[in-house]
Motif scaffolding. Structure first.
Motif, short mmCIF file in Angstrom:
data_model
loop_
_atom_site.label_atom_id
_atom_site.label_comp_id
_atom_site.label_asym_id
_atom_site.label_seq_id
_atom_site.Cartn_x
_atom_site.Cartn_y
_atom_site.Cartn_z
N LEU A 220 0.83 -1.21 0.00
CA LEU A 220 0.00 0.00 0.00
C LEU A 220 0.86 1.27 0.00
O LEU A 220 0.64 2.20 -0.75
CB LEU A 220 -0.91 -0.02 1.23
CG LEU A 220 -2.05 0.97 1.20
CD1 LEU A 220 -3.24 0.41 0.44
CD2 LEU A 220 -2.48 1.32 2.62
N GLU B 195 -12.40 -3.82 1.27
CA GLU B 195 -11.71 -2.63 1.79
C GLU B 195 -10.26 -2.59 1.28
O GLU B 195 -9.76 -1.54 0.91
CB GLU B 195 -11.70 -2.61 3.33
CG GLU B 195 -13.04 -2.30 3.97
CD GLU B 195 -13.93 -3.54 4.14
OE1 GLU B 195 -13.54 -4.62 3.66
OE2 GLU B 195 -15.01 -3.42 4.75
N ASP B 196 -9.60 -3.75 1.28
CA ASP B 196 -8.22 -3.82 0.78
C ASP B 196 -8.18 -3.45 -0.71
O ASP B 196 -7.28 -2.72 -1.16
CB ASP B 196 -7.63 -5.23 0.95
CG ASP B 196 -7.52 -5.66 2.41
OD1 ASP B 196 -7.38 -4.78 3.28
OD2 ASP B 196 -7.56 -6.88 2.67
N ALA C 163 -8.76 0.32 -1.03
CA ALA C 163 -7.61 1.11 -0.53
C ALA C 163 -6.47 1.09 -1.55
O ALA C 163 -5.85 2.13 -1.82
CB ALA C 163 -7.14 0.53 0.81
N ASN C 164 -6.19 -0.06 -2.13
CA ASN C 164 -5.09 -0.15 -3.09
C ASN C 164 -5.40 0.61 -4.38
O ASN C 164 -4.51 1.23 -4.96
CB ASN C 164 -4.74 -1.62 -3.37
CG ASN C 164 -3.90 -2.21 -2.24
OD1 ASN C 164 -2.68 -2.13 -2.27
ND2 ASN C 164 -4.55 -2.75 -1.23
N MET D 44 -7.30 3.24 -4.45
CA MET D 44 -7.25 4.67 -4.07
C MET D 44 -5.84 5.22 -4.04
O MET D 44 -5.61 6.39 -4.32
CB MET D 44 -7.92 4.89 -2.71
CG MET D 44 -9.41 4.75 -2.77
SD MET D 44 -10.22 5.67 -1.46
CE MET D 44 -10.67 7.16 -2.32
N VAL D 45 -4.85 4.36 -3.69
CA VAL D 45 -3.47 4.87 -3.70
C VAL D 45 -2.83 4.69 -5.07
O VAL D 45 -1.66 5.02 -5.26
CB VAL D 45 -2.58 4.24 -2.59
CG1 VAL D 45 -3.04 4.68 -1.21
CG2 VAL D 45 -2.52 2.73 -2.71
#
Ligand SMILES: Cc1cc2nc3c(=O)[nH]c(=O)nc-3n(C[C@H](O)[C@H](O)[C@H](O)COP(=O)(O)O)c2cc1C
Length: 324
Positions: free
Chosen positions: A225, A249-250, A253-254, A256-257
């Motif tokens: 991440l 969620e994982d 999140a990945n 999003m980055v």
């Protein structure tokens, strides 16, 4: 809801890629994964090491060693046999499902697998993921020498094949951001960050070094991440997040980055192919709640270039108030 994603120049219906593993080693399993909604499949790697180990000769454990006449024939037979099986797997997978099939090879130097890469292309693979790793355990080998080796393999592969090439790498580079940028600059189409290795543990009862569990948890995603966030927008190629992606969620999140795709193995092994379907459902529900119509609406929103507090992705030391 538009979940489509372009990865390695290929059109994926969603960003969930099933990573190279036993899950992607048979047509039945590949069909099941595709049916459950996977965006693409990376086939189990064909390992140079595995083929040499099959021959079970100490001399053949030397990856570049010279063999005597008989061993040479045996080695040639086994290698051809394994290679042929792998090429058949590519062809059968392509015929069985309508999602991209990414072949995977494991190599150590710039000679051994170059011909095979061309055959992978001929067999119809949509792209090639190269799992390239040399454990930096040799005290005589400098980081620079290591990087030259990685770079030579990469350049040679890019000369030999026309299909897109991604490199699946570890984070064992002292100048990680610099080297990833150099790889992207020579034309690699994607970087898979990061590989997860077979690791040892100590059995204190039997006083022996034994194999650890291969499976990860969401906690193992932290390093990926961080580096996704740092490298997204700074390299010229796609980034595929790997290791520790277990939940919707994982995945979110990945993305999003800055990840282009998210690779999953352990969680699918544990929960079965239907886990893909529920993650996609949860991803859509989250996008709906947030008002995002497509993945591109939020991809990279929290990478280091876009986030309001960019140092959070680089912070490594615990300051006093963080440790309390
Ligand atoms: C049983 C097993 C077999 C694997 N085989 C390969 C392989 O052949 N090639 C490869 O590049 N990675 C292989 N991996 C690593 C996975 O592709 C992946 O990088 C790793 O499991 C981390 O992802 P995860 O956290 O989703 O499990 C394997 C992992 C497991 C657990």
């Amino acid at each position: 809801m538009n979940l489509t994603t372009k990865y390695l120049g290929l059109n994926l219906k969603n960003p969930i890629v099933i990573g190279a593993s036993e899950l992607t080693n048979s047509i039945e399993s590949i069909k099941e994964l595709a049916q459950a909604g996977a965006g693409a499949i990376v086939l189990k790697s064909l390992f140079e090491e595995q083929i040499l180990m099959d021959i079970n000769s100490e001399r053949l454990n030397n990856m570049t060693g010279a063999y005597d006449h008989i061993e040479n024939h045996l080695g040639f037979y086994l290698k051809t046999h394994s290679v042929q099986q792998y090429l058949n797997l590519i062809k059968e997978a392509k015929a069985a499902v309508d999602i991209p099939i990414i072949a995977s090879i494991n190599c150590y130097d710039e000679n051994e697998w170059i011909d095979f890469a061309a055959q992978v292309q001929e067999a119809g693979a949509d792209a090639l993921e190269v799992n390239l790793f040399v454990m930096p355990a040799d005290v005589a080998m400098t980081g620079e020498q290591m990087e030259v080796n990685y770079m030579n393999v990469t350049k040679k592969l890019l000369e030999v094949v026309d299909i897109p090439v991604s490199m699946k790498l570890s984070s064992y580079f002292s100048g990680l951001a610099n080297f990833m940028h150099e790889l992207s600059a020579v034309g690699v189409h994607g970087l898979v960050l990061f590989n997860k290795f077979y690791s040892p543990k100590v059995d204190i009862e039997n006083e022996a070094v034994v194999a650890n569990s291969n499976k990860t948890s969401s906690h193992d995603n932290a390093n990926t991440l961080r580096w996704m966030g740092i490298l997204s927008g700074r390299v010229e190629c796609d980034l595929s997040a790997s290791t520790g992606i277990h939940t919707s969620e994982d995945v979110i999140a990945n993305l999003m980055v800055g990840a282009t795709t998210t690779q999953m193995v352990s969680s699918i092994m544990t929960n079965g192919a239907n886990h893909i379907t529920s993650i996609l459902k949860d991803l859509e529900a989250w996008m709906n709640k947030k008002g995002y119509a497509s993945i591109d609406d939020f991809r990279g929103k929290l990478n280091q270039k876009n986030v309001s507090n960019p140092m959070m992705l680089e912070r490594a030391q615990f300051m006093k108030y963080f440790s309390e």
